[in-house]
Design a protein around this motif. Structure first.
Motif, PDB file in Angstrom:
ATOM      1  N   PHE A 206      72.389  69.578   0.702  1.00 47.21           N
ATOM      2  CA  PHE A 206      72.951  70.771   0.049  1.00 47.21           C
ATOM      3  C   PHE A 206      72.301  72.047   0.588  1.00 47.21           C
ATOM      4  N   LEU A 207      70.971  72.044   0.719  1.00 46.95           N
ATOM      5  CA  LEU A 207      70.280  73.254   1.188  1.00 46.95           C
ATOM      6  C   LEU A 207      70.618  73.560   2.643  1.00 46.95           C
ATOM      7  N   THR A 247      74.357  67.435  -4.776  1.00 48.11           N
ATOM      8  CA  THR A 247      75.647  67.765  -5.379  1.00 48.11           C
ATOM      9  C   THR A 247      75.844  69.270  -5.322  1.00 48.11           C
ATOM     10  N   ASP A 248      76.951  69.725  -4.776  1.00 50.47           N
ATOM     11  CA  ASP A 248      77.245  71.154  -4.678  1.00 50.47           C
ATOM     12  C   ASP A 248      77.665  71.680  -6.053  1.00 50.47           C
ATOM     13  N   PRO A 249      76.906  72.625  -6.645  1.00 49.24           N
ATOM     14  CA  PRO A 249      77.243  73.117  -7.978  1.00 49.24           C
ATOM     15  C   PRO A 249      78.562  73.886  -8.041  1.00 49.24           C
ATOM     16  N   LEU A 282      66.635  83.428 -10.142  1.00 48.73           N
ATOM     17  CA  LEU A 282      67.986  82.951 -10.411  1.00 48.73           C
ATOM     18  C   LEU A 282      67.929  81.485 -10.805  1.00 48.73           C
ATOM     19  N   MET A 283      68.518  81.172 -11.964  1.00 47.91           N
ATOM     20  CA  MET A 283      68.517  79.813 -12.478  1.00 47.91           C
ATOM     21  C   MET A 283      69.591  78.976 -11.785  1.00 47.91           C
ATOM     22  N   SER A 284      69.345  77.685 -11.680  1.00 47.03           N
ATOM     23  CA  SER A 284      70.362  76.771 -11.153  1.00 47.03           C
ATOM     24  C   SER A 284      71.184  76.207 -12.308  1.00 47.03           C
ATOM     25  N   HIS A 285      72.259  75.505 -11.960  1.00 37.86           N
ATOM     26  CA  HIS A 285      73.091  74.825 -12.955  1.00 37.86           C
ATOM     27  C   HIS A 285      72.612  73.398 -13.208  1.00 37.86           C
ATOM     28  N   ALA A 286      71.589  72.969 -12.512  1.00 37.06           N
ATOM     29  CA  ALA A 286      71.170  71.567 -12.574  1.00 37.06           C
ATOM     30  C   ALA A 286      70.720  71.166 -13.970  1.00 37.06           C
ATOM     31  N   ILE A 323      78.695  81.742 -13.418  1.00 39.03           N
ATOM     32  CA  ILE A 323      79.204  80.954 -14.538  1.00 39.03           C
ATOM     33  C   ILE A 323      80.660  80.528 -14.323  1.00 39.03           C
ATOM     34  N   PHE A 324      81.257  80.915 -13.190  1.00 36.72           N
ATOM     35  CA  PHE A 324      82.592  80.444 -12.853  1.00 36.72           C
ATOM     36  C   PHE A 324      82.552  79.181 -11.995  1.00 36.72           C
ATOM     37  N   MET A 325      81.361  78.735 -11.612  1.00 42.25           N
ATOM     38  CA  MET A 325      81.270  77.534 -10.781  1.00 42.25           C
ATOM     39  C   MET A 325      81.767  76.305 -11.543  1.00 42.25           C
ATOM     40  N   GLY A 326      82.314  75.351 -10.793  1.00 44.82           N
ATOM     41  CA  GLY A 326      82.821  74.130 -11.393  1.00 44.82           C
ATOM     42  C   GLY A 326      81.759  73.354 -12.152  1.00 44.82           C
ATOM     43  N   ALA A 327      80.501  73.486 -11.749  1.00 40.69           N
ATOM     44  CA  ALA A 327      79.418  72.764 -12.419  1.00 40.69           C
ATOM     45  C   ALA A 327      79.423  73.015 -13.919  1.00 40.69           C
ATOM     46  N   LEU A 328      79.750  74.212 -14.348  1.00 40.73           N
ATOM     47  CA  LEU A 328      79.783  74.540 -15.768  1.00 40.73           C
ATOM     48  C   LEU A 328      81.173  74.353 -16.359  1.00 40.73           C
TER      49      LEU A 328
END
Length: 401
Positions: A206-207, A247-249, A282-286, A323-328
């Motif tokens: 991912f990175l 996993t791509d957030p 910056l926080m991640s969605h993980a 917050i529009f990412m699919g992860a959320l």
């Protein structure tokens, strides 16, 4: 007779030494008294400034405070204008332009040459001034390598991985200084970088070159990067806390399955680099199985407030990831829900890759009007945001008095 003279000399030396020691002590007493008085004066001035800022925030309409919480995307790369009104957020007939606390520039917001880029940025400043709005911070992902939004306008910038391979620490500092100088000349004031995640088999795909490498390299090169930008007028946003997986957030929710000891060891770079006071984290969605299991980090009070704020002692800005990412959105947290949860967790700045934030802001607005404790959380976030803007020269202290 000789012994008598020796005794007199010894007595004289004792008196002289005592006298000198006494005089030195008096000087020290005066010096310490002056230093204490100066410290008390500085503390009093600082307390007065903080009180003035809190009073200013208390007088701000709720909708203006909420607008400061958002960092959103822009239209085009030629001329700025707001596409929403305050009425879109409040539901009232108010046509005042709705202006976010900050803006993020994507590739299509980058002009083809430096002069047009400067003109576009100046149009933002002019628009905000003409509409009596607090100036936004203007940010861009200028990490280097393949995440290099300003590659057509700035000097070449390798990926973090390549920097750690080809530059020593001093060389890296001057490389990032060159980037900061060029960014500042264009009119930017914030870089959504560097990535300071330690590279492991669990996240390297991912990175993809965005990490400096192992923990020691991340800490040393990350420090050089943060200092170079911050010393040259560009705020840094270290990311993504507390990490990611392969996993791509953008499309799924990263699940970090490390034990607590392994997890805390994996984020030692964040603990170390927050001590150098980057402007933001910056926080991640993980989600992390070992800590606050089941809750995305950017919506977790444990990660945001208990660990980053309290345990690490970090006092700068805390950003959510988009917050529009699919992860959320695909896991029960649509933007309107995520925005509320982020504020409750202690996040200051809510990133939204859309060009409009009024819909999510309206949810915060209604909750703030109904819940004084929630409004207090908003006030605390706005306090940190405006404190940063004063430091960055985006808000004149004279305006808040």
């Amino acid at each position: 007779m000789k012994d008598k003279r020796a005794g007199i000399v010894f007595l004289f030396l004792c008196i002289l030494i005592t006298s000198c020691t006494d005089k030195q002590t008096k000087k020290e007493i005066i010096f310490h008294a002056q230093a204490k008085a100066m410290q008390e004066y500085v503390a009093a001035v600082q307390a007065e400034k903080e009180l003035a800022l809190k009073d200013y925030i208390a007088r701000m309409p709720v909708e203006q405070k909420i607008a400061q919480l958002f960092i959103e995307n822009l239209e085009g790369c030629t001329r700025f204008r707001s596409y929403e009104t305050v009425g879109d957020l409040t539901g009232k007939p108010d046509k005042t332009p709705l202006i976010a606390g900050g803006y993020i520039f994507f590739s299509y917001n980058i002009a083809p040459d430096r002069e047009q880029m400067k003109d576009y940025i100046q149009s933002i400043r002019d628009y905000c001034r003409d509409n009596n709005s607090i100036q936004p911070y203007l940010s861009v992902d200028q990490e280097g390598g393949w995440v290099n939004r300003l590659k057509k306008l700035n000097p070449p910038l390798p990926s973090n991985e390549k920097v750690a391979i080809n530059f020593d620490i001093s060389g890296a500092y001057w490389l990032y200084t060159s980037q900061a100088t060029s960014m500042h000349e264009l009119g930017f004031d914030m870089n959504l970088a560097p990535v300071v995640e330690v590279c492991t088999p669990d996240n390297e795909a991912f990175l993809d070159g965005r990490s400096f490498g192992d923990a020691a390299k991340v800490i040393n090169y990350g420090r050089a990067c943060v200092n170079a930008y911050e010393n040259n007028g560009i705020a840094t946003v270290i990311k993504h806390f507390p990490g990611n997986t392969n996993t791509d957030p953008h499309t799924g929710l990263p699940e970090i399955t490390l034990s607590k000891d392994e997890l805390m060891q994996s984020i030692v770079s964040f603990r170390e680099l927050t001590q150098y006071q980057p402007a933001a984290v910056l926080m991640s969605h993980a989600r992390t199985a070992a800590i606050d299991s089941g809750v995305p980090a950017c919506l977790s009070k444990v990660w945001v407030t208990d660990i980053l704020r309290s345990e690490y002692g970090y006092q700068g800005l805390i950003f959510s990831d988009d917050i529009f990412m699919g992860a959320l959105a695909d896991n029960g947290y649509p933007p309107e829900v995520a925005a509320v949860r982020a504020v409750e967790a202690g996040v200051d700045c809510i990133m939204i890759s859309e060009k409009r934030f009024a819909k999510a802001g309206a949810v915060l607005y209604k909750k703030a009007l109904a819940d004084p404790q929630f409004e207090q959380k908003i006030d605390a976030a706005v306090y940190r945001i405006l404190k940063y803007k004063i430091k960055a020269g985006l808000l004149d202290e004279a305006e808040i008095r």
